[in-house]
Write an enzyme that holds these catalytic residues in place. Structure first.
Site, mmCIF file in Angstrom:
data_model
loop_
_atom_site.group_PDB
_atom_site.id
_atom_site.type_symbol
_atom_site.label_atom_id
_atom_site.label_comp_id
_atom_site.label_asym_id
_atom_site.label_seq_id
_atom_site.Cartn_x
_atom_site.Cartn_y
_atom_site.Cartn_z
ATOM 1 N N GLY A 67 -1.091 40.945 91.382
ATOM 2 C CA GLY A 67 0.194 41.186 91.067
ATOM 3 C C GLY A 67 0.673 42.326 91.474
ATOM 4 O O GLY A 67 -0.109 43.407 91.494
ATOM 5 N N GLN A 119 6.198 49.690 91.444
ATOM 6 C CA GLN A 119 4.994 50.333 91.922
ATOM 7 C C GLN A 119 5.206 50.757 93.454
ATOM 8 O O GLN A 119 4.398 51.372 94.069
ATOM 9 C CB GLN A 119 3.712 49.146 91.836
ATOM 10 C CG GLN A 119 3.255 48.869 90.515
ATOM 11 C CD GLN A 119 2.147 47.829 90.434
ATOM 12 O OE1 GLN A 119 2.348 46.604 90.247
ATOM 13 N NE2 GLN A 119 0.771 48.374 90.547
ATOM 14 N N CYS A 146 -5.332 47.455 88.048
ATOM 15 C CA CYS A 146 -4.002 47.827 88.406
ATOM 16 C C CYS A 146 -4.105 48.475 89.897
ATOM 17 O O CYS A 146 -5.020 49.403 89.979
ATOM 18 C CB CYS A 146 -3.073 48.681 87.496
ATOM 19 S SG CYS A 146 -1.460 49.054 88.136
ATOM 20 N N LEU A 147 -3.219 47.972 90.629
ATOM 21 C CA LEU A 147 -3.282 48.659 92.254
ATOM 22 C C LEU A 147 -2.844 50.020 92.077
ATOM 23 O O LEU A 147 -3.120 50.721 92.942
ATOM 24 C CB LEU A 147 -2.503 47.674 93.012
ATOM 25 C CG LEU A 147 -3.075 46.611 93.298
ATOM 26 C CD1 LEU A 147 -1.781 45.541 94.242
ATOM 27 C CD2 LEU A 147 -4.215 46.311 94.152
ATOM 28 N N HIS A 189 1.269 42.503 82.246
ATOM 29 C CA HIS A 189 1.194 43.383 82.684
ATOM 30 C C HIS A 189 2.095 44.011 83.801
ATOM 31 O O HIS A 189 2.767 45.219 83.772
ATOM 32 C CB HIS A 189 -0.305 43.370 83.423
ATOM 33 C CG HIS A 189 -0.662 44.642 84.121
ATOM 34 N ND1 HIS A 189 -1.818 45.314 84.068
ATOM 35 C CD2 HIS A 189 -0.282 44.965 85.343
ATOM 36 C CE1 HIS A 189 -1.993 46.100 84.936
ATOM 37 N NE2 HIS A 189 -1.098 46.038 85.673
ATOM 38 N N GLU A 190 2.673 42.910 84.552
ATOM 39 C CA GLU A 190 3.769 43.337 85.465
ATOM 40 C C GLU A 190 4.908 43.541 84.893
ATOM 41 O O GLU A 190 5.735 44.576 85.374
ATOM 42 C CB GLU A 190 3.712 42.091 86.483
ATOM 43 C CG GLU A 190 2.622 41.868 87.364
ATOM 44 C CD GLU A 190 1.972 43.026 87.981
ATOM 45 O OE1 GLU A 190 2.797 43.959 88.504
ATOM 46 O OE2 GLU A 190 0.888 43.004 88.015
ATOM 47 N N HIS A 204 5.429 47.096 83.931
ATOM 48 C CA HIS A 204 5.374 47.961 84.761
ATOM 49 C C HIS A 204 7.022 48.224 84.810
ATOM 50 O O HIS A 204 7.563 49.395 85.545
ATOM 51 C CB HIS A 204 5.144 47.409 86.328
ATOM 52 C CG HIS A 204 3.622 47.685 86.467
ATOM 53 N ND1 HIS A 204 3.089 49.137 86.703
ATOM 54 C CD2 HIS A 204 2.670 47.043 86.915
ATOM 55 C CE1 HIS A 204 1.705 48.871 87.014
ATOM 56 N NE2 HIS A 204 1.428 47.761 86.994
HETATM 57 NI NI NI Z 1 -0.685 46.973 87.635
#
Ligand code: NI
Length: 167
Positions: free
Chosen positions: A46, A51, A91-92, A133-134, A137
């Site tokens: 995701g 991000q 998370c990235l 989660h996304e 963000h």
């Molecule tokens: Ni994330």
């Protein structure tokens, strides 16, 4: 297509509040294509536009193992929430960190797809967790915000040290 640079915690730009997308045109479609490419290359399941330092309400997700279920949500909104479950998240933007977070078990989400067409989707399990989660963000929120201050500060120090080593 192009690979985009992913911001890392504690970069303050990850706290930006994303704006609603007013129309899906060529620029938005290119961004979505670049976000998919960046997410797959990472690799991740995701990615939210915040991000990659674009404060717009766009997320891409693919929880399949073979990149066969790409999902794009523009202006996503959760319209139903049920149950509770705890899952280990990563998370990235917080590389190398995995911690359990409690979220809604199943949700119904309403959004526009990558062509600007409205749709609704029921999700549970990892897809439900990933969507929540996304969407966080897009509101400047990270999964580490659900952890204790002590854990969060340990993660922050670890990533700041990592950043100094790689500059
Ligand atoms: Ni994330």
């Amino acid at each position: 297509m192009a690979l985009l640079n992913i911001l890392h915690y504690p970069d303050p730009r990850l706290r930006q509040q994303a704006e609603a997308v007013s129309g899906v045109g060529a620029a938005e479609k290119k961004l979505v294509a670049d976000m998919f490419e960046t997410m797959y290359a990472a690799p991740g399941i995701g990615l939210a536009a915040v991000q990659v330092n674009v404060p717009q309400r766009i997320i891409v997700i693919d929880v399949s193992e073979d990149q066969s279920q790409p999902l794009c949500f523009i202006n996503p909104e959760i319209i139903r929430r049920d149950g509770e479950e705890q899952m280990e998240e990563g998370c990235l933007s917080v590389p190398g960190v995995y911690e359990p977070v409690t979220r809604y078990e199943s949700i119904r989400v309403k959004a526009l797809d990558r062509d600007g067409r409205p749709f609704e989707l029921d999700a549970d399990g990892i897809l439900s967790v990933c969507i929540q989660h996304e969407i966080d963000h897009l509101d400047g929120k990270l999964f580490v915000d659900y952890l204790s201050e002590m854990k969060r500060s340990r993660i922050r120090k670890k990533l700041e040290k990592l950043k100094r080593q790689t500059l």
